[in-house]
Design a protein around this motif. Structure first.
Motif, PDB file in Angstrom:
ATOM      1  N   ALA A   1      60.284  -0.066  62.853  1.00  0.00           N
ATOM      2  CA  ALA A   1      59.791  -1.437  62.952  1.00  0.00           C
ATOM      3  C   ALA A   1      58.683  -1.455  63.995  1.00  0.00           C
ATOM      4  CB  ALA A   1      60.914  -2.384  63.348  1.00  0.00           C
ATOM      5  N   ALA A   2      57.852  -2.467  63.956  1.00  0.00           N
ATOM      6  CA  ALA A   2      56.816  -2.650  64.969  1.00  0.00           C
ATOM      7  C   ALA A   2      57.199  -3.844  65.836  1.00  0.00           C
ATOM      8  CB  ALA A   2      55.458  -2.900  64.310  1.00  0.00           C
ATOM      9  N   HIS A   3      57.122  -3.671  67.143  1.00  0.00           N
ATOM     10  CA  HIS A   3      57.401  -4.751  68.087  1.00  0.00           C
ATOM     11  C   HIS A   3      56.058  -5.283  68.567  1.00  0.00           C
ATOM     12  CE1 HIS A   3      59.881  -6.162  71.808  1.00  0.00           C
ATOM     13  NE2 HIS A   3      59.230  -7.143  71.208  1.00  0.00           N
ATOM     14  N   LEU A   4      55.749  -6.525  68.225  1.00  0.00           N
ATOM     15  CA  LEU A   4      54.466  -7.135  68.576  1.00  0.00           C
ATOM     16  C   LEU A   4      54.614  -8.045  69.781  1.00  0.00           C
ATOM     17  CD1 LEU A   4      53.292  -8.325  65.043  1.00  0.00           C
ATOM     18  CD2 LEU A   4      52.981  -6.092  66.095  1.00  0.00           C
ATOM     19  N   TRP A   5      53.726  -7.890  70.735  1.00  0.00           N
ATOM     20  CA  TRP A   5      53.635  -8.800  71.882  1.00  0.00           C
ATOM     21  C   TRP A   5      52.325  -9.553  71.721  1.00  0.00           C
ATOM     22  CZ3 TRP A   5      56.933  -8.891  76.274  1.00  0.00           C
ATOM     23  CH2 TRP A   5      58.001  -8.005  76.192  1.00  0.00           C
ATOM     24  N   MET A   6      52.371 -10.885  71.812  1.00  0.00           N
ATOM     25  CA  MET A   6      51.176 -11.687  71.574  1.00  0.00           C
ATOM     26  C   MET A   6      50.997 -12.741  72.659  1.00  0.00           C
ATOM     27  SD  MET A   6      51.710 -12.260  67.491  1.00  0.00           S
ATOM     28  CE  MET A   6      53.464 -12.564  67.625  1.00  0.00           C
ATOM     29  N   ALA A   7      49.744 -12.952  73.023  1.00  0.00           N
ATOM     30  CA  ALA A   7      49.354 -14.071  73.882  1.00  0.00           C
ATOM     31  C   ALA A   7      48.526 -14.996  72.998  1.00  0.00           C
ATOM     32  CB  ALA A   7      48.535 -13.575  75.067  1.00  0.00           C
ATOM     33  N   LEU A   8      48.973 -16.241  72.826  1.00  0.00           N
ATOM     34  CA  LEU A   8      48.322 -17.195  71.924  1.00  0.00           C
ATOM     35  C   LEU A   8      48.037 -18.501  72.665  1.00  0.00           C
ATOM     36  CD1 LEU A   8      50.801 -16.522  68.995  1.00  0.00           C
ATOM     37  CD2 LEU A   8      48.555 -15.485  69.296  1.00  0.00           C
TER      38      LEU A   8
ATOM     39  N   VAL B   1      51.094 -21.081  73.528  1.00  0.00           N
ATOM     40  CA  VAL B   1      52.103 -20.042  73.684  1.00  0.00           C
ATOM     41  C   VAL B   1      51.523 -18.968  74.603  1.00  0.00           C
ATOM     42  CG1 VAL B   1      53.495 -18.301  72.491  1.00  0.00           C
ATOM     43  CG2 VAL B   1      52.983 -20.477  71.361  1.00  0.00           C
ATOM     44  N   SER B   2      52.056 -18.886  75.830  1.00  0.00           N
ATOM     45  CA  SER B   2      51.503 -17.905  76.761  1.00  0.00           C
ATOM     46  C   SER B   2      51.852 -16.488  76.342  1.00  0.00           C
ATOM     47  CB  SER B   2      51.974 -18.193  78.184  1.00  0.00           C
ATOM     48  OG  SER B   2      53.387 -18.171  78.233  1.00  0.00           O
ATOM     49  N   VAL B   3      53.120 -16.228  76.027  1.00  0.00           N
ATOM     50  CA  VAL B   3      53.553 -14.897  75.582  1.00  0.00           C
ATOM     51  C   VAL B   3      54.695 -15.072  74.592  1.00  0.00           C
ATOM     52  CG1 VAL B   3      54.595 -12.716  76.283  1.00  0.00           C
ATOM     53  CG2 VAL B   3      52.925 -13.804  77.770  1.00  0.00           C
TER      54      VAL B   3
ATOM     55  N   HIS C   1      45.416  -1.616  78.450  1.00  0.00           N
ATOM     56  CA  HIS C   1      46.221  -1.523  79.678  1.00  0.00           C
ATOM     57  C   HIS C   1      46.006  -2.723  80.578  1.00  0.00           C
ATOM     58  CE1 HIS C   1      46.730   3.131  79.447  1.00  0.00           C
ATOM     59  NE2 HIS C   1      47.527   2.481  78.620  1.00  0.00           N
ATOM     60  N   GLU C   2      44.760  -3.160  80.700  1.00  0.00           N
ATOM     61  CA  GLU C   2      44.451  -4.325  81.536  1.00  0.00           C
ATOM     62  C   GLU C   2      45.100  -5.591  80.972  1.00  0.00           C
ATOM     63  OE1 GLU C   2      42.643  -6.355  84.787  1.00  0.00           O
ATOM     64  OE2 GLU C   2      43.147  -4.274  84.396  1.00  0.00           O
ATOM     65  N   LEU C   3      45.019  -5.786  79.663  1.00  0.00           N
ATOM     66  CA  LEU C   3      45.640  -6.949  79.016  1.00  0.00           C
ATOM     67  C   LEU C   3      47.160  -6.927  79.202  1.00  0.00           C
ATOM     68  CD1 LEU C   3      45.232  -9.467  77.184  1.00  0.00           C
ATOM     69  CD2 LEU C   3      45.718  -7.947  75.269  1.00  0.00           C
ATOM     70  N   ALA C   4      47.778  -5.766  79.024  1.00  0.00           N
ATOM     71  CA  ALA C   4      49.230  -5.651  79.201  1.00  0.00           C
ATOM     72  C   ALA C   4      49.623  -6.007  80.630  1.00  0.00           C
ATOM     73  CB  ALA C   4      49.691  -4.239  78.858  1.00  0.00           C
ATOM     74  N   ARG C   5      48.827  -5.601  81.600  1.00  0.00           N
ATOM     75  CA  ARG C   5      49.123  -5.898  82.999  1.00  0.00           C
ATOM     76  C   ARG C   5      48.964  -7.380  83.292  1.00  0.00           C
ATOM     77  NH1 ARG C   5      46.587  -6.834  87.460  1.00  0.00           N
ATOM     78  NH2 ARG C   5      44.511  -6.455  86.678  1.00  0.00           N
ATOM     79  N   ILE C   6      47.865  -7.977  82.847  1.00  0.00           N
ATOM     80  CA  ILE C   6      47.563  -9.384  83.154  1.00  0.00           C
ATOM     81  C   ILE C   6      48.450 -10.351  82.366  1.00  0.00           C
ATOM     82  CG2 ILE C   6      45.797 -11.181  82.950  1.00  0.00           C
ATOM     83  CD1 ILE C   6      43.725  -8.987  83.562  1.00  0.00           C
ATOM     84  N   GLU C   7      48.516 -10.184  81.061  1.00  0.00           N
ATOM     85  CA  GLU C   7      49.207 -11.156  80.197  1.00  0.00           C
ATOM     86  C   GLU C   7      50.720 -10.970  80.146  1.00  0.00           C
ATOM     87  OE1 GLU C   7      48.007 -13.842  78.824  1.00  0.00           O
ATOM     88  OE2 GLU C   7      45.933 -13.444  79.370  1.00  0.00           O
ATOM     89  N   PHE C   8      51.174  -9.701  80.161  1.00  0.00           N
ATOM     90  CA  PHE C   8      52.585  -9.426  79.933  1.00  0.00           C
ATOM     91  C   PHE C   8      53.314  -8.877  81.152  1.00  0.00           C
ATOM     92  CE2 PHE C   8      50.385  -8.620  75.787  1.00  0.00           C
ATOM     93  CZ  PHE C   8      50.776  -9.792  75.192  1.00  0.00           C
TER      94      PHE C   8
END
Length: 84
Positions: free
Chosen positions: A21-28, A33-35, A75-82
């Motif tokens: 399966a794919a686990h999706l993390w989204m910022a919208l 929807v923040s995360v 990597h930058e997005l993962a650090r900032i958003e998640f």
């Protein structure tokens, strides 16, 4: 890989066989929807990946554009958003 609980509780849980399966993390932010996250089951993964390769992502009947990031941008997005 993903497993689902099929029975039991606490220390005597029973699990399904593993499957892909794919686990999706989204910022919208435009939807307020923040995360959020979701799982794409293996039955739908091939079609979903084809959509992503074509630059689109379907969500709630709406077709969104997919933008692929470089490794550094990811990597930058993962650090900032998640917070990862």
């Amino acid at each position: 890989m993903r497993w689902t609980q099929v029975g039991g509780a606490l220390w005597w849980r029973r699990w399904s066989a593993p499957h892909y399966a794919a686990h999706l993390w989204m910022a919208l932010p435009w939807l307020g929807v923040s995360v959020t996250d979701t799982i794409v089951d293996a039955r739908f993964l091939e079609a979903e990946l084809a959509d992503w390769d074509a630059g689109r992502f379907a969500m709630h009947g709406e077709s969104l554009a997919v933008e692929w990031l470089s490794l550094e941008e990811s990597h930058e997005l993962a650090r900032i958003e998640f917070g990862l």
